[in-house]
Write an enzyme that holds these catalytic residues in place. Structure first.
Site, mmCIF file in Angstrom:
data_model
loop_
_atom_site.group_PDB
_atom_site.id
_atom_site.type_symbol
_atom_site.label_atom_id
_atom_site.label_comp_id
_atom_site.label_asym_id
_atom_site.label_seq_id
_atom_site.Cartn_x
_atom_site.Cartn_y
_atom_site.Cartn_z
ATOM 1 N N SER A 95 -2.919 27.500 15.058
ATOM 2 C CA SER A 95 -1.533 27.556 15.531
ATOM 3 C C SER A 95 -1.012 26.127 15.659
ATOM 4 O O SER A 95 -1.319 25.426 16.623
ATOM 5 C CB SER A 95 -1.449 28.275 16.887
ATOM 6 O OG SER A 95 -1.762 29.637 16.743
ATOM 7 N N LYS A 170 4.557 32.293 13.249
ATOM 8 C CA LYS A 170 3.644 32.324 14.398
ATOM 9 C C LYS A 170 4.278 31.650 15.617
ATOM 10 O O LYS A 170 4.118 32.107 16.751
ATOM 11 C CB LYS A 170 2.326 31.638 14.028
ATOM 12 C CG LYS A 170 1.303 31.556 15.166
ATOM 13 C CD LYS A 170 0.888 32.936 15.665
ATOM 14 C CE LYS A 170 -0.012 32.888 16.887
ATOM 15 N NZ LYS A 170 -1.319 32.284 16.656
ATOM 16 N N LYS A 238 0.563 24.654 24.866
ATOM 17 C CA LYS A 238 0.607 23.831 23.657
ATOM 18 C C LYS A 238 1.565 24.410 22.628
ATOM 19 O O LYS A 238 2.384 23.700 22.033
ATOM 20 C CB LYS A 238 -0.807 23.704 23.081
ATOM 21 C CG LYS A 238 -0.906 22.943 21.762
ATOM 22 C CD LYS A 238 -0.880 23.847 20.529
ATOM 23 C CE LYS A 238 -2.032 24.823 20.487
ATOM 24 N NZ LYS A 238 -1.986 25.641 19.239
#
Length: 299
Positions: A95, A170, A238
């Site tokens: 990711s 994503k 994050k």
């Protein structure tokens, strides 16, 4: 086709195990060798650097925590990009932000390596069951080459577009997860503060159109206080940060996302970093339960 896999954390270890279950032998690397031990044997060989893995394979998967970890494995000392064979395929399932994926695609192309960004949606349990969703940014021919391998680990593949499109999708999805979890936790904290029982709130809210369906899967964690990580809170923070970086790069305003990002950062400071991101509920209800400060005396 010989396959390498770098990054054997919560998701990567389960993805690699499913490749082995489907008959693929793997060449493996992880910074902590102990995490690779369950995968070693006739179908799994460990090497002590990304470069040594790359030298053995035609197809390489990476599943790492953040852009810096990907870049270190790919380009720094003993990085794999200088050792992959011409025309090899690198599939990054990490990711990361779209601009970073495009940067890695360019670095790969300069070395005659084909690049695919293919982050996944799904929890640890979903990964173990081989039912992940892959969001793919790639040349169509490259996707068709790896499609049978992806289907060993997932049951749905969405070709979102060219390089960076998979990580873009994503990012949008994780933004919804992160803000949705924070909003639900805040609503629960308010409801409990108003005297409504937690049980009644869960029973009444979960399943309503206003509440994201995934939150029902987090009920047990919030009720029991057992926040064993399926998706660690620090990685949600994050991803929210990377979404805010991408928003800056593309001129998009995201006030809700930035507020939620800072909320997760505050929860990390209070010891929730490695817990599941649903622990944001515990953080918010702890704040609610703290005594109010005494009023200042006027003289």
């Amino acid at each position: 086709m010989k396959i390498g896999f770098i990054g054997l954390g919560i998701m990567g270890s389960r993805m690699a195990a499913n490749l082995q279950k489907n008959g693929h032998s793997l060449v493996l690397f992880n910074r902590t060798r102990a995490k690779a031990e369950p995968l070693l044997g006739p179908c799994g060989t460990f090497f002590d650097s990304p470069a040594k893995v790359a030298d053995q394979v035609d197809l390489l998967f990476t599943m790492l925590a953040h852009p810096d970890a990907v870049e270190e494995a790919a380009l720094r000392v003993n990085g794999f990009l200088n050792f992959l064979r011409p025309n090899a395929l690198w599939v990054d399932c990490s990711s990361v932000n779209p601009s970073f994926s495009k940067k890695m695609a360019a670095a790969a192309a300069a070395r005659q390596v084909r690049f695919v960004d293919a982050p996944v949606t799904g929890s640890a349990a979903v990964a173990a069951d081989g039912k992940l969703v892959f969001w793919v940014g790639a040349e169509p021919a490259d996707l068709e080459t790896i499609r049978p391998v992806l289907l060993c680990m997932g049951n749905k593949i969405v070709h979102a577009g060219g390089h960076g499109a998979g990580t873009s999708m994503k990012m949008v999805i994780n933004l919804l997860l992160g803000t949705g979890m924070a909003a639900f936790a805040e609503a629960m904290a308010l409801g409990e503060g108003l005297g409504i029982s937690r049980e009644m709130l869960f029973d009444s809210l979960l399943g309503m159109p206003a509440v994201a369906p995934f939150l029902a899967l987090k009920r047990e964690k919030m009720e029991s206080g057992n926040y064993e990580a399926e998706f660690p809170l620090r990685w949600m923070q994050k991803d929210m940060h990377l979404a805010s970086v991408s928003a800056y790069e593309s001129g998009v305003a995201m006030p809700l996302t930035n507020a939620a990002k800072e909320l997760y950062q505050l929860a990390m400071r209070e010891g929730h970093a490695i817990q599941d991101f649903s622990a944001i509920y515990d953080y918010l209800t702890t704040i609610r339960e703290s005594p109010a400060p005494a009023k200042a005396q006027l003289h």
